[in-house]
Structure formats: structure tokens, C-alpha cells
Design an enzyme around this catalytic site. Structure first.
Site, PDB file in Angstrom:
ATOM      1  N   GLU A   1      -0.614   4.154  -0.509  1.00  0.00           N
ATOM      2  CA  GLU A   1      -0.358   5.389   0.254  1.00  0.00           C
ATOM      3  C   GLU A   1      -1.402   6.448  -0.081  1.00  0.00           C
ATOM      4  OE1 GLU A   1       1.032   6.030   2.807  1.00  0.00           O
ATOM      5  OE2 GLU A   1       2.829   7.245   2.710  1.00  0.00           O
TER       6      GLU A   1
ATOM      7  N   THR B   1      -2.373  12.441   7.619  1.00  0.00           N
ATOM      8  CA  THR B   1      -1.587  13.096   6.572  1.00  0.00           C
ATOM      9  C   THR B   1      -2.476  13.941   5.672  1.00  0.00           C
ATOM     10  OG1 THR B   1       0.088  11.362   6.612  1.00  0.00           O
ATOM     11  CG2 THR B   1      -0.066  12.671   4.608  1.00  0.00           C
TER      12      THR B   1
HETATM   13  N1  LIG Z   1      -2.740  -0.854   6.885  1.00  0.00           N
HETATM   14  C1  LIG Z   1      -2.834   0.409   7.338  1.00  0.00           C
HETATM   15  N2  LIG Z   1      -1.873   0.907   8.155  1.00  0.00           N
HETATM   16  C2  LIG Z   1      -1.964   2.195   8.617  1.00  0.00           C
HETATM   17  N3  LIG Z   1      -2.957   3.058   8.313  1.00  0.00           N
HETATM   18  C3  LIG Z   1      -3.927   2.570   7.511  1.00  0.00           C
HETATM   19  C4  LIG Z   1      -3.894   1.261   6.971  1.00  0.00           C
HETATM   20  N4  LIG Z   1      -4.976   1.099   6.182  1.00  0.00           N
HETATM   21  C5  LIG Z   1      -5.650   2.264   6.230  1.00  0.00           C
HETATM   22  N5  LIG Z   1      -5.037   3.141   7.042  1.00  0.00           N
HETATM   23  C6  LIG Z   1      -5.491   4.517   7.349  1.00  0.00           C
HETATM   24  O1  LIG Z   1      -4.464   5.458   6.943  1.00  0.00           O
HETATM   25  C7  LIG Z   1      -4.358   6.521   7.912  1.00  0.00           C
HETATM   26  C8  LIG Z   1      -2.917   6.523   8.432  1.00  0.00           C
HETATM   27  O2  LIG Z   1      -2.137   7.039   7.422  1.00  0.00           O
HETATM   28  P1  LIG Z   1      -1.422   8.482   7.630  1.00  0.00           P
HETATM   29  O3  LIG Z   1      -0.560   8.689   6.458  1.00  0.00           O
HETATM   30  O4  LIG Z   1      -2.444   9.491   7.957  1.00  0.00           O
HETATM   31  O5  LIG Z   1      -0.572   8.245   8.945  1.00  0.00           O
HETATM   32  P2  LIG Z   1       0.914   7.725   9.044  1.00  0.00           P
HETATM   33  O6  LIG Z   1       1.238   6.911   7.837  1.00  0.00           O
HETATM   34  O7  LIG Z   1       1.096   7.095  10.363  1.00  0.00           O
HETATM   35  O8  LIG Z   1       1.716   9.098   9.057  1.00  0.00           O
HETATM   36  P3  LIG Z   1       2.819   9.647   8.061  1.00  0.00           P
HETATM   37  O9  LIG Z   1       2.336   9.213   6.690  1.00  0.00           O
HETATM   38  O10 LIG Z   1       2.801  11.111   8.265  1.00  0.00           O
HETATM   39  O11 LIG Z   1       4.101   8.986   8.443  1.00  0.00           O
HETATM   40  C9  LIG Z   1      -5.325   6.229   9.023  1.00  0.00           C
HETATM   41  O12 LIG Z   1      -6.515   6.972   8.804  1.00  0.00           O
HETATM   42  C10 LIG Z   1      -5.636   4.740   8.851  1.00  0.00           C
HETATM   43  O13 LIG Z   1      -6.938   4.429   9.265  1.00  0.00           O
HETATM   44  N1  LIG Z   2       5.503  14.208   2.546  1.00  0.00           N
HETATM   45  C1  LIG Z   2       4.320  13.698   3.210  1.00  0.00           C
HETATM   46  C2  LIG Z   2       4.767  12.611   4.147  1.00  0.00           C
HETATM   47  C3  LIG Z   2       3.690  12.051   4.988  1.00  0.00           C
HETATM   48  O1  LIG Z   2       4.250  11.095   5.819  1.00  0.00           O
HETATM   49  C4  LIG Z   2       3.652  14.829   3.984  1.00  0.00           C
HETATM   50  O2  LIG Z   2       4.356  15.450   4.756  1.00  0.00           O
HETATM   51  O3  LIG Z   2       2.466  15.067   3.769  1.00  0.00           O
END
Ligand SMILES: Nc1ncnc2c1ncn2[C@@H]1O[C@H](COP(=O)(O)OP(=O)(O)OP(=O)(O)O)[C@@H](O)[C@H]1O
Ligand SMILES: N[C@@H](CCO)C(=O)O
Length: 307
Positions: A128, A181
Site C-alpha cells: 500500500e 491517494t
Molecule cells: N496492483 C495494483 N493495483 C492498483 N494500483 C496499483 C497496483 N500497482 C501499482 N498501482 C498504482 O497505485 C495507484 C492506485 O493506488 P491509489 O491508492 O492511488 O488508488 P486506490 O487504491 O484505487 O484508491 P484508494 O486507496 O483511495 O481506495 C495507481 O497509481 C496505480 O498505478
Molecule cells: N486513509 C487513506 C485511505 C486511502 O484509500 C486516505 O484517505 O488517504
């Protein structure tokens, strides 16, 4: 067992007042992943479908968490990982967490389950951190434990499972924009006003009590965010219109899902959840913003083994 296929669920983090500590697991959207043993020692991402993501293990959150666990487990074989991604990266419903948690969950089963969910969460947080530049477990924990979770502390990692009222549903609307994020964290203030802090921790405490007692009225009165929403809502088009429509249609509460742009509503009963879905769709339907919506029961199980 040499191979496993899993469903790795989407999750909603923060839950209005619980920034970085509260989260819940969704039932109707998630990734599928295949993890299999291989004679080659190490971690290999061999297939990715759905979205364009790195195959290098060190650059993919699924690989980073897997490498962290692999370094600890030290097996005399390796693992191949296939990612069938349904959760759009940057959507706000834990796309990165689904990958980071799913890989270690699958490896753990193939190793004979030597690690518990807290230990798996520790490894998954390493993945993460690649995506969000910080180790937070509020998406990871509900993906692994299911239901609602509260991250009591990150170091040492302590995760509490919170009861889920059985008639609680979530309605999600996902405007088709990406909010990373890491970017949504960078705009947050480093300090907060004492009056806002008091309001926030009062709401966290009353929300937890409302969940424990299935007191939907108390849940409704607790779903407020004085600290993060004022800053992040500016990143989401028509956010306040969606929130007003959701509440008018009967939602208990409505807020930014994780770091956004998805917006969640919590509702008592599936009929209310579907009514809210109809209401909030109208907000974006009259705009040029593409979006999708879905209604989900709270997923009490978390990860699911498909075969
Ligand atoms: N296996 C993967 N799955 C998703 N995102 C990935 C992965 N590997 C790398 N990334 C990168 O992580 C970022 C997505 O993570 P981010 O936390 O920003 O979004 P999210 O997880 O969809 O949102 P949130 O955490 O707010 O629920 C993107 O830039 C993506 O390219
Ligand atoms: N607590 C985190 C969760 C991201 O999914 C944020 O809001 O940045």
C-alpha cells in the site's frame, strides 16, 4: 495445493470521521487473482488484465507486499501472481489494497496459513505504501478481515473487528476521474483545530457504538467529517450535490470513499440503498461526467477463495 484463485474485495476507507483508521468491505466489486507456486524462487507477476499496471514486482503493490512476506517466510520455491483487475486504480475503493492484500492472502493459503490476518495486513501495508507513500491499513484491514475494522495502531499494528449491523448497505458512485491517494494526502493540513478534533473523535466513538448496537439513528448522527472532507471535496465534481441528494433520498450518511473520487452512502436496507442510487445518478446524469454506481451489502467475509 499449488494454485489458488481468489476474489479480493473493494473497500471503503475513512468512513467519514475515521480518517486512516476506519474501513469496511464491499461485496459486489473486487479483483480476481490467481497465485501459484513455481520452482523459480522469487515473486513473478505473470498476467495482468483490466488495467495497465507494472509487471515488475517491485513496482506493483501486489508484488511489493508479496516480496515482504516472501522475505519473512523464506520458502524454497517461488510464486506467480495473476491479476484480473476490476477495481479501477485511483477510484477510491481500495484498488491498490485489493492487490496488496490479495497476493499475501493467496500465498498464505499455499503456505498452509502460517500467518494471521494482522500479520498479513503488515505485509500488505508495504505494498500500500508504494501507492500512497504512507503505510495505512484502513483499506487493507477490511479487505482481509471483512466487515468493519478499526486500525487501533500501525506500529505496533493492531486491528479491531467491529460488528456490522445486518441491514446496512452501501451505495457507491464512481465518477470516472482518477485521484491518486498520494496526491489527496498531500493537500491535507498538518494541524487541525481543537474544536474539529473534538467533534471528530466524538463521532468516531459514537459511530463505533452505533455499529455495536445496530443503532441506525446513532450511525446517521455520527457520519460527519470536520477534518478531511472540507479539503478533499474540492477534488470531486458535484460532491456536495451528490451528498445532498443522497441524504434527501434517505441515506444515513454520505462521504468521500477513501481518497476519492468515489462517494459512498450508508443506508438501512437495500430499498433505501437503491433509492439513493437512483437519486445520486441524476446528479451526474445532468453533467458531462462519466460515472458508474452500485449497491453493495457489507461483505462480512472479506477475501473469498474461488477455487
Ligand atoms: N496492483 C495494483 N493495483 C492498483 N494500483 C496499483 C497496483 N500497482 C501499482 N498501482 C498504482 O497505485 C495507484 C492506485 O493506488 P491509489 O491508492 O492511488 O488508488 P486506490 O487504491 O484505487 O484508491 P484508494 O486507496 O483511495 O481506495 C495507481 O497509481 C496505480 O498505478
Ligand atoms: N486513509 C487513506 C485511505 C486511502 O484509500 C486516505 O484517505 O488517504
Amino acid at each position: 495445493m499449488n494454485e489458488i484463485k481468489i476474489f479480493s474485495p473493494a473497500t471503503v476507507a475513512n468512513v467519514s470521521c475515521g480518517f486512516d483508521v476506519l474501513g469496511f468491505c464491499l461485496d459486489s466489486i473486487g479483483d480476481e487473482m490467481v497465485i501459484r507456486k513455481t520452482d523459480r524462487k522469487g515473486i513473478f507477476i505473470t498476467k495482468i488484465e483490466g488495467y495497465d499496471l507494472p509487471f515488475e514486482a517491485e513496482k506493483n503493490v501486489a508484488g511489493v507486499s508479496a516480496l515482504a512476506m516472501y522475505a519473512d517466510a523464506k520458502p524454497d520455491f517461488g510464486f506467480e501472481i495473476e491479476i484480473y483487475k476490476n477495481i479501477k486504480p485511483g477510484s477510491g475503493v481500495g484498488s491498490s489494497s485489493a492487490s496488496a492484500a490479495g497476493s499475501v492472502f493467496g500465498m498464505n493459503v499455499l503456505l498452509g496459513n502460517p500467518y494471521n490476518n494482522t500479520e498479513l495486513s503488515y505485509f500488505a501495508m508495504k505494498g500500500e505504501a508504494l501507492a500512497s507513500q504512507s503505510e495505512h491499513a484502513d483499506n487493507i484491514a477490511p479487505a482481509l478481515f471483512g466487515g468493519f475494522t478499526l486500525v487501533k495502531s500501525v506500529s505496533p499494528l493492531e486491528i479491531l473487528e467491529i460488528p456490522t449491523p445486518n441491514n446496512l448497505y452501501a451505495t457507491i458512485i464512481h465518477p470516472q476521474i482518477e485521484i491518486k491517494t498520494s496526491e489527496a494526502r498531500a493537500i491535507l493540513p498538518k494541524e487541525v483545530a481543537l474544536k474539529d478534533a473534538i467533534s471528530q473523535w466524538a463521532n468516531v466513538g459514537s459511530l463505533i457504538h452505533g455499529l455495536h448496537t445496530s443503532n441506525y439513528g446513532l450511525i446517521e448522527r455520527s457520519l460527519h467529517d470536520a477534518i478531511v472532507e472540507p479539503h478533499r471535496s474540492k477534488l470531486i465534481p458535484l460532491y456536495h450535490d451528490v451528498k445532498a441528494s443522497a441524504k434527501a433520498a434517505g441515506a444515513l450518511g454520505c462521504g468521500i470513499s477513501g481518497s476519492g473520487p468515489s462517494i459512498f452512502s450508508l443506508c438501512e436496507g437495500i430499498d433505501a440503498a437503491k433509492k439513493v442510487e437512483l437519486a445520486i445518478r441524476k446528479v451526474y446524469a445532468n453533467s458531462d461526467i462519466e460515472f458508474d454506481t452500485y449497491v453493495s451489502k457489507i461483505n462480512a467475509e472479506g477475501m473469498k477463495i474461488l477455487k
